[in-house]
Scaffold this motif. Structure first.
Motif, short mmCIF file in Angstrom:
data_model
loop_
_atom_site.label_atom_id
_atom_site.label_comp_id
_atom_site.label_asym_id
_atom_site.label_seq_id
_atom_site.Cartn_x
_atom_site.Cartn_y
_atom_site.Cartn_z
N GLY A 1 29.20 -18.94 117.42
CA GLY A 1 29.45 -17.75 117.01
C GLY A 1 29.63 -16.65 118.27
N TYR A 2 29.35 -17.45 119.52
CA TYR A 2 29.48 -16.86 120.86
C TYR A 2 30.62 -17.34 121.80
CZ TYR A 2 25.12 -14.60 119.58
OH TYR A 2 24.07 -13.94 118.63
N GLY A 3 31.32 -18.44 121.40
CA GLY A 3 32.18 -19.01 122.27
C GLY A 3 32.55 -20.31 121.96
N LYS A 4 33.33 -20.96 122.67
CA LYS A 4 33.71 -22.52 122.60
C LYS A 4 32.69 -23.28 122.88
CE LYS A 4 37.25 -25.71 123.50
NZ LYS A 4 38.50 -25.91 124.22
N VAL A 5 32.17 -24.37 122.09
CA VAL A 5 30.88 -25.08 122.37
C VAL A 5 31.50 -26.49 122.70
CG1 VAL A 5 28.67 -25.91 121.27
CG2 VAL A 5 29.52 -23.53 120.82
N LYS A 6 30.60 -26.90 123.72
CA LYS A 6 30.76 -28.40 124.02
C LYS A 6 29.58 -28.79 124.08
CE LYS A 6 32.74 -31.46 127.69
NZ LYS A 6 33.47 -31.60 128.73
N GLN A 7 29.12 -29.88 123.21
CA GLN A 7 27.90 -30.56 123.37
C GLN A 7 27.54 -31.94 124.01
OE1 GLN A 7 26.35 -30.39 119.33
NE2 GLN A 7 24.34 -31.32 119.87
N ASN B 1 21.41 -29.46 115.78
CA ASN B 1 22.62 -29.29 114.80
C ASN B 1 22.80 -27.59 114.65
OD1 ASN B 1 24.80 -30.19 113.14
ND2 ASN B 1 23.53 -29.62 111.53
N SER B 2 21.39 -27.30 114.05
CA SER B 2 21.74 -25.66 113.81
C SER B 2 21.81 -24.58 114.98
CB SER B 2 20.23 -25.21 113.31
OG SER B 2 19.80 -26.07 112.05
N PHE B 3 21.29 -25.02 116.17
CA PHE B 3 21.43 -24.54 117.44
C PHE B 3 22.87 -24.50 117.77
CE2 PHE B 3 20.56 -23.85 122.24
CZ PHE B 3 20.47 -22.59 122.05
N SER B 4 23.67 -25.48 117.81
CA SER B 4 24.97 -25.83 118.24
C SER B 4 25.84 -25.17 117.35
CB SER B 4 25.39 -27.24 118.09
OG SER B 4 26.73 -27.38 118.47
N LYS B 5 25.62 -25.21 115.98
CA LYS B 5 26.57 -24.16 114.93
C LYS B 5 26.17 -22.65 115.18
CE LYS B 5 26.58 -27.64 111.17
NZ LYS B 5 26.03 -27.85 109.84
N TYR B 6 24.99 -22.32 115.53
CA TYR B 6 24.79 -21.01 115.76
C TYR B 6 25.31 -20.34 117.00
CZ TYR B 6 21.91 -16.90 116.95
OH TYR B 6 21.70 -15.36 117.35
N LEU B 7 25.62 -21.02 118.18
CA LEU B 7 26.16 -20.80 119.42
C LEU B 7 27.94 -20.71 119.42
CD1 LEU B 7 24.14 -22.92 122.20
CD2 LEU B 7 23.84 -20.52 121.46
N TYR C 1 31.97 -12.77 128.86
CA TYR C 1 31.22 -13.16 130.22
C TYR C 1 32.24 -14.38 130.71
CZ TYR C 1 27.61 -10.02 129.27
OH TYR C 1 26.71 -8.86 128.90
N ILE C 2 32.27 -14.45 132.21
CA ILE C 2 32.97 -15.61 132.73
C ILE C 2 31.76 -16.72 133.06
CG2 ILE C 2 34.79 -14.27 133.94
CD1 ILE C 2 33.22 -14.65 136.66
N SER C 3 30.75 -16.41 133.04
CA SER C 3 29.58 -17.43 133.25
C SER C 3 29.28 -18.12 131.91
CB SER C 3 28.35 -16.80 133.82
OG SER C 3 27.34 -17.51 134.01
N SER C 4 29.30 -19.43 131.91
CA SER C 4 28.87 -20.05 130.55
C SER C 4 27.41 -19.93 130.07
CB SER C 4 29.27 -21.55 130.91
OG SER C 4 30.60 -21.83 131.13
N LEU C 5 27.31 -19.86 128.86
CA LEU C 5 25.94 -20.30 128.35
C LEU C 5 25.62 -21.67 128.52
CD1 LEU C 5 25.56 -17.61 125.69
CD2 LEU C 5 25.12 -17.21 127.94
N TYR C 6 24.43 -22.03 128.72
CA TYR C 6 23.55 -23.39 128.61
C TYR C 6 22.47 -23.41 127.60
CZ TYR C 6 26.36 -23.66 133.03
OH TYR C 6 27.51 -23.54 133.68
N GLY C 7 22.63 -24.45 126.87
CA GLY C 7 21.40 -24.55 125.80
C GLY C 7 20.91 -25.95 125.68
N ILE C 8 19.62 -26.08 125.95
CA ILE C 8 19.00 -27.33 125.82
C ILE C 8 17.78 -27.68 124.88
CG2 ILE C 8 17.58 -29.04 127.24
CD1 ILE C 8 18.66 -27.71 129.78
N THR D 1 27.06 -26.34 126.15
CA THR D 1 27.73 -25.45 126.98
C THR D 1 28.81 -24.42 126.18
OG1 THR D 1 27.84 -26.88 128.71
CG2 THR D 1 29.44 -25.23 129.12
N VAL D 2 28.41 -23.18 126.28
CA VAL D 2 29.28 -22.06 125.68
C VAL D 2 30.22 -21.70 126.76
CG1 VAL D 2 29.48 -20.15 124.14
CG2 VAL D 2 27.45 -21.70 124.02
N SER D 3 31.49 -21.93 126.65
CA SER D 3 32.48 -21.39 127.67
C SER D 3 32.83 -19.89 127.28
CB SER D 3 33.84 -22.05 127.78
OG SER D 3 33.19 -23.51 128.11
N GLU D 4 32.90 -19.01 128.30
CA GLU D 4 33.39 -17.74 128.17
C GLU D 4 32.84 -17.03 126.81
OE1 GLU D 4 37.53 -17.85 128.43
OE2 GLU D 4 37.64 -18.20 130.60
N PRO D 5 31.50 -17.12 127.11
CA PRO D 5 30.85 -16.34 125.76
C PRO D 5 31.27 -14.94 125.72
CG PRO D 5 29.30 -16.76 127.55
CD PRO D 5 30.70 -17.26 128.11
#
Length: 232
Positions: free
Chosen positions: A63-69, A55-61, A85-92, A74-78
């Motif tokens: 701040g870098y872009g649109k988050v889909k959990q 929950n904390s990580f999702s909220k934190y991300l 960047y055009i490349s998405s960020l991925y969090g696990i 996934t953080v699109s166009e961070p």
């Protein structure tokens, strides 16, 4: 208002909770499987339940872009450090043993230039490190708030006891004065009691004397009447 015993127990519990060593966030390189392919990134292991960390990580991300959990965040166009960047960020996030959770963050390098990969890779390590620091600081802030409330409770209890002590001291002084007055009144009452007993005794004696005098006077009256009757 908590009782003194509860305040002491709470203070001891908080003292024990802060007795441990400070937290250190250690980030290291590690790849993870994303969309059936291995993606390079960074990982950190944090103390905390999976749900809380996720929950904390999702909220934190956010701040870098649109988050889909989903299973993978996934953080699109961070936008990182002002660069989009055009490349998405991925969090696990994954649950580990002993109430710990691993947090992984990476990105697909195939859509970026070599320079962009180098820059984002360096910043991504800082992003994950900063999250770990923020996460721990937030947890500690909860402890700070609890400690502050406990300290305020101790202060309130201390003030209550101090006021009670002053009140008891005032009542004791009043009691001493009242005791002295009662003792003085008791002595006066005792003296008056003895004086009344003496007066009652004297009154009784005076009554006896008057009765005796009345008897004598009555005899004289009878003698005069008898003498009066004998006059012819």
């Amino acid at each position: 208002m908590m009782s003194p015993k509860k305040v002491i127990v709470l203070a001891l519990a908080i003292s024990i909770s802060v007795a441990g060593s400070s937290q250190t966030v250690k980030v290291k390189k590690e790849s993870a499987g994303v969309k059936n392919q291995s993606v390079a990134g960074y990982i950190v292991t944090l103390d905390g339940a999976l749900a809380d960390v996720t929950n904390s990580f999702s909220k934190y991300l956010k701040g870098y872009g649109k988050v889909k959990q989903n299973d993978v965040i996934t953080v699109s166009e961070p936008t990182v450090m002002g660069i989009k960047y055009i490349s998405s960020l991925y969090g696990i996030t994954q649950e580990k043993g002993n109430a710990t959770t691993s947090v992984w963050l990476g990105f697909d390098r195939s859509t970026l230039t070599k320079e962009q990969v180098t820059t984002l890779e360096k910043e991504l390590e800082n992003v994950l490190h900063d999250f770990g620091v923020q996460y721990y600081r937030s947890k500690i802030q909860v402890q700070v708030d609890e400690s502050s409330r406990a300290y305020q409770a101790v202060e309130r209890q201390q003030q209550k006891l101090s006021n009670e002590s002053k009140s008891l001291a005032t009542r004791l002084e009043d009691n001493k004065r009242e005791k002295a007055q009662l003792e003085k009144s008791l002595e006066a009452n005792k003296a008056e009691h003895e004086a009344l007993l003496k007066k009652i005794e004297k009154n009784k004696q005076d009554q006896d004397s008057v009765v005796q005098a009345g008897v004598q006077v009555k005899k004289i009256v009878e003698m005069h009447r008898e003498k009066q009757r004998k006059v012819n």
